[in-house]
Design a protein around this motif. Structure first.
Motif, mmCIF file in Angstrom:
data_model
loop_
_atom_site.group_PDB
_atom_site.id
_atom_site.type_symbol
_atom_site.label_atom_id
_atom_site.label_comp_id
_atom_site.label_asym_id
_atom_site.label_seq_id
_atom_site.Cartn_x
_atom_site.Cartn_y
_atom_site.Cartn_z
ATOM 1 N N PRO A 1 0.814 -1.222 0.000
ATOM 2 C CA PRO A 1 0.000 0.000 0.000
ATOM 3 C C PRO A 1 0.844 1.267 0.000
ATOM 4 C CG PRO A 1 0.041 -0.923 2.202
ATOM 5 C CD PRO A 1 0.787 -1.893 1.328
ATOM 6 N N LEU B 1 -3.508 5.888 -2.807
ATOM 7 C CA LEU B 1 -2.555 4.797 -2.968
ATOM 8 C C LEU B 1 -2.296 4.569 -4.456
ATOM 9 C CD1 LEU B 1 -3.696 2.194 -0.282
ATOM 10 C CD2 LEU B 1 -2.197 4.174 -0.051
ATOM 11 N N ARG C 1 -7.578 2.258 3.070
ATOM 12 C CA ARG C 1 -6.722 1.202 2.505
ATOM 13 C C ARG C 1 -7.562 0.064 1.935
ATOM 14 N NH1 ARG C 1 -3.559 2.750 7.053
ATOM 15 N NH2 ARG C 1 -4.482 1.109 8.362
ATOM 16 N N TYR D 1 -8.546 -0.007 -1.667
ATOM 17 C CA TYR D 1 -7.552 -0.511 -2.616
ATOM 18 C C TYR D 1 -7.250 -2.001 -2.406
ATOM 19 C CZ TYR D 1 -6.701 4.468 -3.377
ATOM 20 O OH TYR D 1 -6.839 5.811 -3.669
ATOM 21 N N PHE E 1 -6.454 -3.457 0.588
ATOM 22 C CA PHE E 1 -5.544 -3.712 1.705
ATOM 23 C C PHE E 1 -6.332 -3.744 3.023
ATOM 24 C CE2 PHE E 1 -2.959 -1.756 -1.625
ATOM 25 C CZ PHE E 1 -1.960 -2.712 -1.748
ATOM 26 N N ASP E 2 -5.664 -4.242 4.064
ATOM 27 C CA ASP E 2 -6.301 -4.376 5.385
ATOM 28 C C ASP E 2 -7.536 -5.280 5.346
ATOM 29 O OD1 ASP E 2 -4.361 -2.604 6.162
ATOM 30 O OD2 ASP E 2 -5.695 -1.350 7.351
#
Length: 402
Positions: free
Chosen positions: A8, A15, A376, A379, A381-382
């Motif tokens: 990220p 991002l 995040r 995109y 992520f997490d």
């Protein structure tokens, strides 16, 4: 592009890359959260056209419609393909994941990567509908873009996020490159008349109306068709930069267009049009607006898990459109899915938090870590269950059926 670790990297809320596996997992999780109706009760699968399906409320509308009502038809968004240097955009991977979920349920859906604003896209969509699906029962308009080329004049208009009449100073939420959060005050200059007009051109109701007319010209509006444009009003706390600003002027135009379309569709085919006023949510658009990120973080701090997700709200919208369960409608005939957010008790508490919040008490009054995590997640992520140290293949194709 070879398989590699995707991280990220970025600046603030932006991002540079998206994680294919995280985006796919998000779609699967949302799909599983939809309360499913008895599919045996479906007399037929309704035909839907979803414009702006790849993120935020448009993605929620697509998933809710597919999983709960078995819609078939066409979904359109404009996403970036993978390159040698960068992954595809997150919406590219989310659309691919939605297509796979739809296929598993036997749904015939066509996914177009195209500019919703162009006449060429409208012609292409109408061709697909005529060849594969027939007239549209539902049209959901959820297009958010920074610019639009007017098909009639060839002029390109850009939207701006500015107040009208005077410069505006607001508290806002900032993240540095290390993820540390702070409350800052930023000044936003007032918009010019040209900027106001351009924002209305991009984000108002003109393109929505062109879509309805294009479908009507090809006899692709079913009897009783329902069309809805997704919108936002928001709190008095953010009104100067939002509802009373350039974006709000465009939203007012959208609402005027809804009333005009509603009258026309009722006489044309017994159909109707409305705007759906949704509640606040973390999206790529909202995170870029001064003050909105702080407001949403404070809202989460006040309500916790009682914040209504986009998916929850769009299930309510589909139930309303299908006549399964009604949603509140205000005196301007707007569908109000933001009733939980704008409740007087909620707004009173938020006003107190807004007045008191500063960097030193941010984590006490708001939920900045949650907000950063949600950004995040936009995109890929997490997302729980994804090993972000593993190599993944970013070069995944767009869904085949077009």
């Amino acid at each position: 592009m070879a398989a590699r670790v995707v991280s990220p990297r970025g600046r603030g809320f932006l991002l540079f890359e998206a994680h294919p596996d995280g985006c796919a997992r998000q779609v699967s999780e949302l799909w599983e959260q939809v309360p499913v109706l008895d599919t045996a009760a479906w007399e037929r699968r309704p035909v839907a056209l979803i414009l702006g399906n790849s993120s935020g409320y448009g993605m929620a509308a697509t998933i809710a419609g597919l999983a709960r009502y078995g819609i078939q038809g066409v979904a359109v968004s404009m996403e970036k393909a993978p390159t040698e240097r960068r992954t595809a955009s997150a919406g590219w991977y989310r659309t691919r994941a939605m297509a796979r979920c739809a296929e598993r349920t036997g749904t015939a859906m066509s996914w177009l990567n195209a500019d919703c604003f162009t006449d060429e896209t409208k012609d292409r969509v109408c061709d697909l509908l005529a060849e594969r699906y027939g007239p549209v029962d539902y049209l959901v308009y959820s297009v958010a873009a920074p610019r639009r080329r007017d098909p009639d004049t060839g002029d390109t208009h850009s939207s701006v996020i500015k107040p009208i009449g005077a410069e505006y100073a607001t508290k806002t939420l900032e993240f540095d490159d290390d993820g540390a959060t702070a409350v800052r005050t930023v000044g936003v200059p007032s918009a010019t008349d040209e900027e106001i007009a351009s924002t209305v051109k991009v984000m108002g109701g003109e393109d929505w109306q062109r879509w309805v007319r294009a479908l009507a010209d090809r006899e692709l509006l079913a009897n009783g068709v329902r069309t809805v444009a997704l919108t936002y009003i928001g709190s008095e706390l953010t009104a100067p930069i939002y509802r009373s600003g350039t974006i709000g002027r465009a939203k007012s135009h959208l609402e005027t267009t809804a009333r005009q379309l509603d009258d026309w569709l009722e006489s044309y085919c017994g159909g109707g049009a409305a705007t759906s006023v949704n509640g606040a949510a973390v999206t790529q658009s909202s995170s870029a607006i001064p003050g909105i990120g702080l407001y949403i973080s404070l809202l989460r701090g006040a309500l916790g898990a009682a914040v209504h997700s986009p998916l929850h709200q769009l299930v309510r919208l589909w139930d309303h459109l299908a006549g399964v369960a009604g949603a509140p409608v205000d005196r301007d005939d707007r569908i109000r899915l933001d009733d939980w957010e704008l409740a007087e008790s909620v707004q009173h508490g938020l006003a107190d938090r807004w007045d008191r919040v500063e960097t030193t008490n941010l984590s006490e009054l708001a939920a900045p870590e949650w907000f950063a995590g949600e950004v995040r997640r936009l995109y890929g992520f997490d997302v729980a269950g994804i090993d972000y140290q593993e190599h993944t293949d970013p070069e995944l194709p767009w869904p085949d059926r077009q």
